[in-house]
Design a protein around this motif. Structure first.
Motif, PDB file in Angstrom:
ATOM      1  N   LEU A  97      12.236 -13.235  51.700  1.00  0.00           N
ATOM      2  CA  LEU A  97      13.207 -13.831  52.281  1.00  0.00           C
ATOM      3  C   LEU A  97      14.202 -14.643  51.393  1.00  0.00           C
ATOM      4  O   LEU A  97      13.700 -15.363  50.683  1.00  0.00           O
ATOM      5  N   HIS A  98      15.404 -14.156  51.578  1.00  0.00           N
ATOM      6  CA  HIS A  98      16.361 -14.940  50.813  1.00  0.00           C
ATOM      7  C   HIS A  98      16.831 -16.242  51.590  1.00  0.00           C
ATOM      8  O   HIS A  98      16.722 -16.296  52.798  1.00  0.00           O
ATOM      9  N   LYS A  99      17.033 -17.352  50.679  1.00  0.00           N
ATOM     10  CA  LYS A  99      17.542 -18.465  51.504  1.00  0.00           C
ATOM     11  C   LYS A  99      19.060 -18.786  51.869  1.00  0.00           C
ATOM     12  O   LYS A  99      19.347 -19.600  52.460  1.00  0.00           O
ATOM     13  N   ASP A 100      19.815 -17.737  51.577  1.00  0.00           N
ATOM     14  CA  ASP A 100      21.217 -17.552  51.614  1.00  0.00           C
ATOM     15  C   ASP A 100      21.373 -17.201  53.015  1.00  0.00           C
ATOM     16  O   ASP A 100      20.703 -16.911  54.007  1.00  0.00           O
ATOM     17  N   SER A 101      22.779 -17.589  53.561  1.00  0.00           N
ATOM     18  CA  SER A 101      22.973 -17.868  54.829  1.00  0.00           C
ATOM     19  C   SER A 101      23.288 -16.336  55.601  1.00  0.00           C
ATOM     20  O   SER A 101      23.175 -16.000  56.729  1.00  0.00           O
ATOM     21  N   CYS A 102      23.282 -15.419  54.577  1.00  0.00           N
ATOM     22  CA  CYS A 102      23.602 -13.986  54.994  1.00  0.00           C
ATOM     23  C   CYS A 102      22.173 -13.196  55.222  1.00  0.00           C
ATOM     24  O   CYS A 102      22.313 -12.156  55.901  1.00  0.00           O
ATOM     25  N   CYS A 103      21.192 -13.799  55.244  1.00  0.00           N
ATOM     26  CA  CYS A 103      19.755 -13.193  55.664  1.00  0.00           C
ATOM     27  C   CYS A 103      19.654 -12.557  57.004  1.00  0.00           C
ATOM     28  O   CYS A 103      19.136 -11.753  57.340  1.00  0.00           O
ATOM     29  N   GLU A 104      20.121 -13.741  57.950  1.00  0.00           N
ATOM     30  CA  GLU A 104      20.018 -13.635  59.340  1.00  0.00           C
ATOM     31  C   GLU A 104      20.731 -12.142  59.753  1.00  0.00           C
ATOM     32  O   GLU A 104      20.382 -11.357  60.543  1.00  0.00           O
ATOM     33  N   LEU A 155       4.574  -8.596  61.767  1.00  0.00           N
ATOM     34  CA  LEU A 155       4.941  -9.991  61.776  1.00  0.00           C
ATOM     35  C   LEU A 155       3.594 -10.585  61.548  1.00  0.00           C
ATOM     36  O   LEU A 155       2.818 -10.809  62.724  1.00  0.00           O
ATOM     37  N   TYR A 156       3.178 -10.744  60.507  1.00  0.00           N
ATOM     38  CA  TYR A 156       1.764 -11.657  60.446  1.00  0.00           C
ATOM     39  C   TYR A 156       2.076 -13.102  60.489  1.00  0.00           C
ATOM     40  O   TYR A 156       2.962 -13.846  60.138  1.00  0.00           O
ATOM     41  N   ASP A 164       5.951 -17.087  60.485  1.00  0.00           N
ATOM     42  CA  ASP A 164       6.533 -18.464  60.776  1.00  0.00           C
ATOM     43  C   ASP A 164       7.730 -18.609  59.911  1.00  0.00           C
ATOM     44  O   ASP A 164       8.236 -20.094  60.051  1.00  0.00           O
ATOM     45  N   GLU A 165       8.283 -17.703  59.123  1.00  0.00           N
ATOM     46  CA  GLU A 165       9.539 -18.071  58.409  1.00  0.00           C
ATOM     47  C   GLU A 165      10.625 -17.350  58.888  1.00  0.00           C
ATOM     48  O   GLU A 165      11.768 -17.592  58.527  1.00  0.00           O
ATOM     49  N   ILE A 166      10.671 -16.887  60.089  1.00  0.00           N
ATOM     50  CA  ILE A 166      11.649 -16.141  60.789  1.00  0.00           C
ATOM     51  C   ILE A 166      11.991 -16.618  62.007  1.00  0.00           C
ATOM     52  O   ILE A 166      10.905 -16.778  62.888  1.00  0.00           O
ATOM     53  N   SER A 167      13.280 -16.490  62.541  1.00  0.00           N
ATOM     54  CA  SER A 167      13.339 -17.156  63.797  1.00  0.00           C
ATOM     55  C   SER A 167      13.270 -16.020  64.931  1.00  0.00           C
ATOM     56  O   SER A 167      13.073 -14.845  64.508  1.00  0.00           O
ATOM     57  N   ALA A 168      13.426 -16.404  66.341  1.00  0.00           N
ATOM     58  CA  ALA A 168      13.261 -15.306  67.198  1.00  0.00           C
ATOM     59  C   ALA A 168      14.479 -14.270  67.198  1.00  0.00           C
ATOM     60  O   ALA A 168      14.416 -13.166  67.374  1.00  0.00           O
ATOM     61  N   SER A 169      15.605 -14.784  67.046  1.00  0.00           N
ATOM     62  CA  SER A 169      17.018 -13.838  66.806  1.00  0.00           C
ATOM     63  C   SER A 169      16.446 -12.946  65.847  1.00  0.00           C
ATOM     64  O   SER A 169      16.821 -11.577  65.844  1.00  0.00           O
ATOM     65  N   LEU A 170      16.091 -13.308  64.696  1.00  0.00           N
ATOM     66  CA  LEU A 170      15.934 -12.446  63.482  1.00  0.00           C
ATOM     67  C   LEU A 170      14.806 -11.347  63.917  1.00  0.00           C
ATOM     68  O   LEU A 170      14.917 -10.306  63.615  1.00  0.00           O
ATOM     69  N   SER A 171      13.797 -11.808  64.664  1.00  0.00           N
ATOM     70  CA  SER A 171      12.840 -11.005  64.857  1.00  0.00           C
ATOM     71  C   SER A 171      13.153  -9.882  65.848  1.00  0.00           C
ATOM     72  O   SER A 171      12.981  -8.698  65.503  1.00  0.00           O
ATOM     73  N   ILE A 172      14.282 -10.054  66.695  1.00  0.00           N
ATOM     74  CA  ILE A 172      14.796  -9.106  67.786  1.00  0.00           C
ATOM     75  C   ILE A 172      15.471  -8.154  66.826  1.00  0.00           C
ATOM     76  O   ILE A 172      15.443  -7.090  67.155  1.00  0.00           O
TER      77      ILE A 172
END
Length: 552
Positions: free
Chosen positions: A129-136, A29-30, A164-172
C-alpha cells in the motif's frame, strides 16, 4: 511467526469447498499473519504439486524462509528454483507514486512469457500500500483492469491485503475487481463483482493435490507411465510419462485425453468414460498415442477411477505402457514362424512338385515319339498349374509383411492355404477337405497376415493328429460376420489347457513357444474379429474365426 502443524491438512481458506479454476482472481483480506503464511504456502505447494508455474510477489525478506520451509516439506531444488520470486515493494513501485498503467504493464510482461510457453500459471501477490492520497482510487482501478488482463490469460491469482490497513470503502472497491473474496478461514463469491464468468473450484484442486501427494512416491516409482486426469485435463504425470510422451513436466497442463490419443479411439474413450463414471475399472486396451513431438506410438492403456464419487469428481488414473517393442517382436515372430514353416514344408513340397514333374517328363517323351493325344496336354496344363500354385503360396511365406489392408475373399485364401498344406498333410496320412466354402465372403485385412493365421491353425491341426485323419476347413457367411472354421480329429485339449490358449510361451509341444497362436489371436483382433476354441479330449478341436464382413 513460523508455519503451523496444520499445513499437512491446513484448516485455512484454500481448503474450503468452493469451486475455483484457472482464470479466477481472488481478493484475500487477511488479519492474522500465521493464517496468511499457511494460506500462501498452501497455494505455492499446490502449484508445485500440480506442476504449475508459480509467481510469488512477496517481501524479499521472506524468500529464504519460504525456500527453507519448502525443502523441509520435501520439494526438490529444481522445483523451488522454478518459482519466480519478485519483491512486492519494487513491483508496486513503492519508491514513487502509484501509476496504474505502469504497474499493469509490468504485470502483463511478467506473465506473458509463461503464457506463450503454454504453462498453467498461478500468481500470489501481497499488495504494497502506498501512503499517497491516490491509493484509495488507484488500487480499485488497478485491480479491475488487472482482472481484465488476467482473465483471458487464465491465470489463477490471489491478491492479499492486510485488512487492518484498508478502509471499508477501499475493501468494496477492491471487491469489484475480484470474482472471489477470501478471509483467513473462508472463501466466498464477491457480491460486488460483475462478470458472467462462473466462479469455478479450488476445493477440487486442493483435494486432488492431497490425493496426488499421498500417492506421489508410488506413482513416481512405477515403471509405467502414469497420468492423473480430471474432467479430461491432464493434471499430473510421472517421469516415465515424460519420457513416453517426449515432453517436459509443465507440458502436461496443456494436454487433454482427447489431444494425446488418436481420433480413431475417441469413440472407444467415450464408452470408457461412461463406465468410469460408474466406478468401473477398465481392462487394458491397445491404442495409439500422439507424443508431444507429434510421433504416433503403440501403447497399452489401463484406466482406474481415482475418486469415490466419479459423477461429482471425475478424476482418473491412466497407466500407460509402450508396446512398440512388443509390436516389433510380434512382426519378427510372424516372420520367424513363416521361415520355420517354410523349412518344414520344404521336403513335402519337393515331393509334391516332383510328382507332376515326373508326369510332365513322361508326356514329353511321348511327344518326341509323336504319340501324344489332346487329353495329355490338358493333364500337363493342370500339373503345371498345381506347381505354380504351390510355388506362389511358398513365396508368400518369405515376403516381408505388408501393412496394406484390402478387401479379400476369405474362402479363396483358405482354399489356397489348404492346397499349400495338403502335401505336408499327406505325409502324415491326413486329408484336408475344403469343399464347404461359400463364395464372396469378403473381409478387410492384410492378405499375408490372414493367410499366416490359417497356415498356423492348419499346421497345428496336422501336428495334433498323430494317427492321421481328416481336417475340415469351411468358410460361411452369417449375417454380418464371416465364419472360418478349422476342425481336426486330433487328441483334443482339456479345459485347463483351453483357458491358456493364446498366451505367450504357453504350448503343449515340447519345442513350442506358444507365440504362433498368440500372433494369430492378435492379427484377428486387429481386424475386429475373434477366435473361439472348442475341444474335447480324444475327439478333436475346432477353431472358429469370426471376422466382420467388409463394407461394400
Amino acid at each position: 511467526m513460523g508455519p503451523t502443524n496444520d499445513l499437512v491438512h491446513p484448516k485455512v481458506a484454500l481448503t474450503k469447498n468452493i469451486e475455483l479454476k484457472n482464470g479466477t482472481h481472488i481478493l484475500y483480506l487477511y488479519s492474522k499473519k500465521e493464517k496468511y503464511w499457511d494460506n500462501m504456502l498452501s497455494f505455492v505447494m499446490a502449484g508445485l504439486e500440480l506442476q504449475h508455474q508459480v509467481i510469488l510477489l512477496e517481501s524479499s525478506d521472506m524468500f529464504l524462509k519460504i525456500k527453507k520451509y519448502l525443502r523441509i516439506k520435501g520439494f526438490s531444488e529444481e522445483q523451488i528454483k522454478s518459482i519466480v520470486f519478485a519483491d512486492h515493494f519494487s513491483f508496486y513501485g513503492a519508491e514513487q507514486s502509484f501509476e496504474v498503467e505502469k504497474v499493469l504493464k509490468v504485470l502483463k510482461g511478467s506473465i506473458q512469457h509463461y503464457v506463450e510457453s503454454g504453462l498453467a500459471i498461478r500468481v500470489w501477490s501481497r499488495a504494497f500500500l502506498h501512503k499517497d492520497s491516490c491509493c484509495e482510487e488507484g488500487l480499485p482501478l488497478y485491480e479491475q483492469k488487472a482482472d481484465e488482463v488476467l482473465k483471458p490469460l487464465h491465470t489463477f491469482t490471489v491478491c492479499a491485503y492486510n485488512s487492518d490497513e484498508i478502509s471499508a470503502s477501499l475493501s468494496i472497491g477492491l471487491m469489484k475487481g475480484h470474482s472471489c473474496v477470501m478471509t483467513d478461514d473462508e472463501l466466498t463469491e464477491s457480491m460486488y463483482y460483475k462478470s458472467k464468468q462462473k466462479t469455478p473450484s479450488l476445493f477440487m484442486e486442493e483435494h486432488l493435490r492431497e490425493k496426488v501427494s499421498h500417492y506421489k512416491y508410488l506413482i513416481e516409482e512405477m515403471p509405467d507411465a502414469v497420468l492423473v486426469l480430471t474432467n479430461d485435463q491432464v493434471l499430473y504425470g510421472n517421469q516415465t510419462a515424460v519420457q513416453v510422451l517426449e515432453c517436459k513436466t509443465h507440458d502436461f497442463s496443456t494436454m487433454t485425453a482427447w489431444s494425446i490419443f488418436c481420433p480413431e479411439y475417441h469413440e472407444l474413450m467415450e464408452n470408457g468414460v461412461k463406465r468410469l463414471r460408474k466406478n468401473e475399472k477398465l481392462p487394458p486396451v491397445e491404442m495409439k498415442m500422439k507424443t508431444f513431438s507429434g510421433k504416433i506410438i503403440d501403447i497399452e492403456v489401463s484406466a482406474f477411477p481415482f475418486s469415490q464419487n466419479m459423477r461429482k469428481d471425475f478424476t482418473v488414473v491412466l497407466i500407460i505402457r509402450s508396446i512398440q517393442e512388443r509390436k516389433v517382436h510380434q512382426q519378427l515372430t510372424i516372420k520367424t514362424e513363416k521361415l520355420s514353416l517354410a523349412g518344414q514344408l520344404a521336403a513335402s513340397i519337393a515331393h509334391e512338385v516332383r510328382n507332376p514333374l515326373t508326369s510332365i517328363k513322361g508326356f514329353m517323351k511321348l511327344a518326341r515319339e509323336d504319340v501324344m493325344h489332346d487329353s495329355y496336354y490338358t493333364i500337363i496344363e493342370e500339373e503345371i498349374d498345381r506347381i505354380e500354385t504351390i510355388a506362389s503360396e511358398l513365396l508368400v511365406l518369405g515376403k516381408p509383411i505388408s501393412i496394406e489392408v484390402g478387401v479379400h475373399d476369405a474362402g479363396k485364401m483358405v482354399r489356397d492355404v489348404c492346397v499349400l498344406m495338403q502335401s505336408q498333410a499327406v505325409m502324415r496320412k491326413i486329408d484336408i477337405q475344403f469343399q464347404d466354402i461359400e463364395p464372396a465372403c469378403f473381409i478387410s485385412c492384410n492378405a499375408g497376415q490372414m493367410k499366416q493365421v490359417f497356415i498356423n491353425l492348419i499346421k497345428n491341426a496336422t501336428e495334433a493328429m498323430e494317427n492321421g485323419g481328416v481336417i475340415r476347413a469351411s468358410v460361411r457367411l452369417y449375417e454380418d460376420k464371416v465364419h472360418v472354421k478349422i476342425e481336426d480329429e486330433g487328441k483334443g485339449m482339456p479345459e485347463h489347457v483351453l483357458k491358456k490358449i493364446g498366451e505367450p510361451f504357453y504350448s503343449t509341444k515340447e519345442d513350442g513357444t506358444g507365440l504362433g497362436l498368440m500372433v494369430c489371436f492378435n492379427i484377428v483382433e486387429q481386424y475386429g474379429g475373434t477366435i473361439e476354441v472348442k475341444s474335447e479330449v480324444n475327439e478333436g478341436t475346432v477353431f472358429t474365426i469370426q471376422l466382420p464382413v467388409a463394407p461394400c
